[in-house]
Scaffold this motif. Structure first.
Motif, PDB file in Angstrom:
ATOM      1  N   LEU A 115      28.696  68.692  66.632  1.00  0.00           N
ATOM      2  CA  LEU A 115      27.511  68.157  65.943  1.00  0.00           C
ATOM      3  C   LEU A 115      27.865  67.703  64.522  1.00  0.00           C
ATOM      4  O   LEU A 115      27.401  66.661  64.062  1.00  0.00           O
ATOM      5  CB  LEU A 115      26.400  69.212  65.899  1.00  0.00           C
ATOM      6  N   ASN A 116      28.708  68.463  63.854  1.00  0.00           N
ATOM      7  CA  ASN A 116      29.096  68.078  62.496  1.00  0.00           C
ATOM      8  C   ASN A 116      29.954  66.817  62.488  1.00  0.00           C
ATOM      9  O   ASN A 116      29.960  66.071  61.509  1.00  0.00           O
ATOM     10  CB  ASN A 116      29.826  69.225  61.793  1.00  0.00           C
ATOM     11  N   MET A 158      36.664  67.334  71.851  1.00  0.00           N
ATOM     12  CA  MET A 158      37.068  66.651  70.623  1.00  0.00           C
ATOM     13  C   MET A 158      38.083  65.544  70.930  1.00  0.00           C
ATOM     14  O   MET A 158      38.085  64.493  70.280  1.00  0.00           O
ATOM     15  CB  MET A 158      37.655  67.660  69.619  1.00  0.00           C
ATOM     16  N   VAL A 159      38.930  65.767  71.943  1.00  0.00           N
ATOM     17  CA  VAL A 159      39.899  64.729  72.339  1.00  0.00           C
ATOM     18  C   VAL A 159      39.151  63.509  72.889  1.00  0.00           C
ATOM     19  O   VAL A 159      39.472  62.362  72.572  1.00  0.00           O
ATOM     20  CB  VAL A 159      40.908  65.277  73.384  1.00  0.00           C
ATOM     21  N   LEU A 160      38.108  63.773  73.682  1.00  0.00           N
ATOM     22  CA  LEU A 160      37.320  62.656  74.235  1.00  0.00           C
ATOM     23  C   LEU A 160      36.627  61.872  73.115  1.00  0.00           C
ATOM     24  O   LEU A 160      36.515  60.650  73.172  1.00  0.00           O
ATOM     25  CB  LEU A 160      36.272  63.173  75.228  1.00  0.00           C
ATOM     26  N   GLN A 188      17.935  69.241  63.950  1.00  0.00           N
ATOM     27  CA  GLN A 188      18.888  69.468  62.859  1.00  0.00           C
ATOM     28  C   GLN A 188      19.803  68.276  62.590  1.00  0.00           C
ATOM     29  O   GLN A 188      20.325  68.140  61.490  1.00  0.00           O
ATOM     30  CB  GLN A 188      19.709  70.725  63.152  1.00  0.00           C
ATOM     31  N   LYS A 189      19.998  67.413  63.573  1.00  0.00           N
ATOM     32  CA  LYS A 189      21.007  66.359  63.398  1.00  0.00           C
ATOM     33  C   LYS A 189      20.499  64.931  63.507  1.00  0.00           C
ATOM     34  O   LYS A 189      21.124  64.015  62.976  1.00  0.00           O
ATOM     35  CB  LYS A 189      22.131  66.536  64.446  1.00  0.00           C
ATOM     36  N   ALA A 190      19.415  64.734  64.275  1.00  0.00           N
ATOM     37  CA  ALA A 190      19.061  63.353  64.604  1.00  0.00           C
ATOM     38  C   ALA A 190      18.022  62.758  63.653  1.00  0.00           C
ATOM     39  O   ALA A 190      17.010  63.391  63.361  1.00  0.00           O
ATOM     40  CB  ALA A 190      18.539  63.297  66.041  1.00  0.00           C
ATOM     41  N   ASP A 191      18.278  61.545  63.205  1.00  0.00           N
ATOM     42  CA  ASP A 191      17.283  60.839  62.396  1.00  0.00           C
ATOM     43  C   ASP A 191      16.095  60.453  63.267  1.00  0.00           C
ATOM     44  O   ASP A 191      14.952  60.519  62.854  1.00  0.00           O
ATOM     45  CB  ASP A 191      17.901  59.560  61.811  1.00  0.00           C
ATOM     46  N   TYR A 192      16.427  60.027  64.500  1.00  0.00           N
ATOM     47  CA  TYR A 192      15.388  59.584  65.428  1.00  0.00           C
ATOM     48  C   TYR A 192      15.544  60.318  66.755  1.00  0.00           C
ATOM     49  O   TYR A 192      16.656  60.743  67.099  1.00  0.00           O
ATOM     50  CB  TYR A 192      15.509  58.070  65.692  1.00  0.00           C
ATOM     51  N   SER A 193      14.448  60.421  67.485  1.00  0.00           N
ATOM     52  CA  SER A 193      14.515  61.014  68.825  1.00  0.00           C
ATOM     53  C   SER A 193      13.723  60.172  69.804  1.00  0.00           C
ATOM     54  O   SER A 193      12.694  59.571  69.442  1.00  0.00           O
ATOM     55  CB  SER A 193      13.959  62.440  68.826  1.00  0.00           C
ATOM     56  N   LEU A 249      30.562  60.831  61.099  1.00  0.00           N
ATOM     57  CA  LEU A 249      30.550  59.440  61.572  1.00  0.00           C
ATOM     58  C   LEU A 249      29.441  58.661  60.872  1.00  0.00           C
ATOM     59  O   LEU A 249      29.600  57.510  60.486  1.00  0.00           O
ATOM     60  CB  LEU A 249      30.356  59.376  63.090  1.00  0.00           C
ATOM     61  N   LYS A 250      28.328  59.345  60.711  1.00  0.00           N
ATOM     62  CA  LYS A 250      27.170  58.770  60.031  1.00  0.00           C
ATOM     63  C   LYS A 250      27.556  58.292  58.623  1.00  0.00           C
ATOM     64  O   LYS A 250      27.206  57.195  58.221  1.00  0.00           O
ATOM     65  CB  LYS A 250      26.146  59.905  59.943  1.00  0.00           C
TER      66      LYS A 250
END
Ligand code: ADP
Length: 268
Positions: A184-185, A152-154, A209-214, A190-191
């Motif tokens: 992931l959340n 999370m710091v990175l 579960q998270k990506a609009d595109y792959s 950010l989105k």
């Protein structure tokens, strides 16, 4: 911001011209603001290489990457890194900097050479630590943090420069169940702010579960498209050699996809 990769191919130097040694050929993709792209593929399929190409660390063998219509190869380093930030794959912190100092380093693009951080740089570092819920670690030394805390710091360090695109190399690998979810959340948040994310992952479930595109590497040809369309049982079997089932669940009025690997097929 609009990122576009057009017919991007890459072979490590020395292997040019040898068709079998291309790591990937003719990758095409587009990504708009506030969208998430997952890059999937087995070990050695070129996920990290692709990210390095995207960031100009490796020179494309052919094709172009563009940001808002401008080839990234024509952008200065400063110009590029004003728009893009990178979260490397790094699990253990060796730095004895405090969390606050480390995050402040992410503002170095905004701080004059040999200059000292200004009030606004310090405020930006405080703000991002607040937003990511890690202000409590502000004065802890990075090398005293757990893997999840340091990740999370990175992310905070990458976000403090106010990028339009965040590139994360396997951000959830090596983290426990809870920390994976936190990371992931964070991309979801950010989105909402219009920041785009690209992440390499070993988990097709996280893409679903998270990506609009792959983007799927490692098959006969690279596959890019909406996650719901391209991350399917056929492509998973072709690329990973694993028979898997993808199912859907209704949770709190939302449809959530899951993928269960069943057995190795040997097809690859
Ligand atoms: P992934 O991230 O999907 O595991 P990589 O991008 O790390 O895959 O690697 C893709 C392929 O490129 C692998 O076969 C790897 O051995 C090869 N490779 C990686 N780095 C180099 C390099 N510096 N020189 C030559 N080949 C490399």
């Amino acid at each position: 911001m609009r990122l576009k990769a057009e017919n991007v191919s890459f072979a490590y130097p020395g292997n040019k011209g040898d068709a079998d040694r291309f790591i990937f050929k003719n990758v095409n993709l587009e990504l708009d603001s506030g969208k998430i792209l997952a890059i999937l593929g087995p070990n050695g399929s070129g996920k990290t290489t692709f990210l390095r190409c995207l960031m100009g660390m490796l020179k494309l063998t052919s094709g172009t990457c563009q940001i808002d219509g401008r080839p990234t190869s024509a952008m200065s380093t400063k110009e590029f890194w004003e728009k893009v930030s990178y979260v490397p794959q790094q699990r253990m912190a060796t730095s004895s900097f405090t969390v606050f100092e480390n995050v402040l380093l992410g503002r170095s693009g905004q701080i004059a050479f040999f200059g000292t951080p200004r009030k606004e740089d310090k405020e930006a570092a405080e703000k991002i630590l607040e937003e990511l819920g890690i202000i409590k670690f502000r004065d802890r030394r990075c090398n005293s943090l757990s893997g999840g805390e340091f990740q999370m710091v990175l992310i905070a360090k990458a976000l403090v420069s106010d990028p339009e695109l965040l590139i994360l190399d396997e951000p959830e690998s090596g983290l426990d169940f809870r920390n994976q979810l936190i990371v992931l959340n964070t991309m979801d948040k950010l989105k909402e702010k219009g920041i785009s994310c690209i992440f390499n992952t070993h988990y097709p479930k996280h893409a679903l579960q998270k990506a609009d595109y792959s983007l799927i590497l490692g098959g006969e040809t690279p596959v890019f498209g909406e996650t719901g369309t391209v991350v399917n049982e056929k492509n998973i079997e072709e690329v990973f050699g694993v028979r898997a089932v993808i199912n859907e669940m209704q949770v709190d009025g939302e449809t959530i996809k899951n993928i269960i690997p069943l057995y190795v097929t040997g097809k690859k």
